[in-house]
Design a protein around this motif. Structure first.
Motif, short mmCIF file in Angstrom:
data_model
loop_
_atom_site.label_atom_id
_atom_site.label_comp_id
_atom_site.label_asym_id
_atom_site.label_seq_id
_atom_site.Cartn_x
_atom_site.Cartn_y
_atom_site.Cartn_z
N MET A 1 0.96 -1.02 0.21
CA MET A 1 -0.23 0.02 -0.05
C MET A 1 0.99 1.57 0.00
N TYR A 6 -2.41 6.08 1.19
CA TYR A 6 -2.89 5.90 2.91
C TYR A 6 -3.34 6.45 3.91
N CYS A 55 -3.74 -5.55 1.59
CA CYS A 55 -2.27 -4.98 1.93
C CYS A 55 -1.95 -5.87 2.15
#
Length: 58
Positions: A1, A6, A55
């Motif tokens: 990720m 994020y 993830c």
């Protein structure tokens, strides 16, 4: 990720949540602005959960 994506997503969720609460206080829970903010927040949270759940998966 991607850590930047994020972090940006978490910040955007926080901002959208505050916007939704403000709209609800100002216009009411069933006003179009509040509902639109809620739907946008739902999409952001779904994206976050999708990234979190995927993830580490290949």
């Amino acid at each position: 990720m991607n850590v930047n994506h994020y972090s940006t997503l978490i910040s955007t969720i926080s901002i959208k949540r505050k916007e939704m609460i403000t709209n609800a206080e100002e216009y009411g829970l069933t006003h179009k602005r509040t509902l639109n903010s809620s739907q946008e927040l739902d999409k952001l949270i779904n994206e976050y959960l999708h990234l979190k759940n995927n993830c580490g998966r290949s």
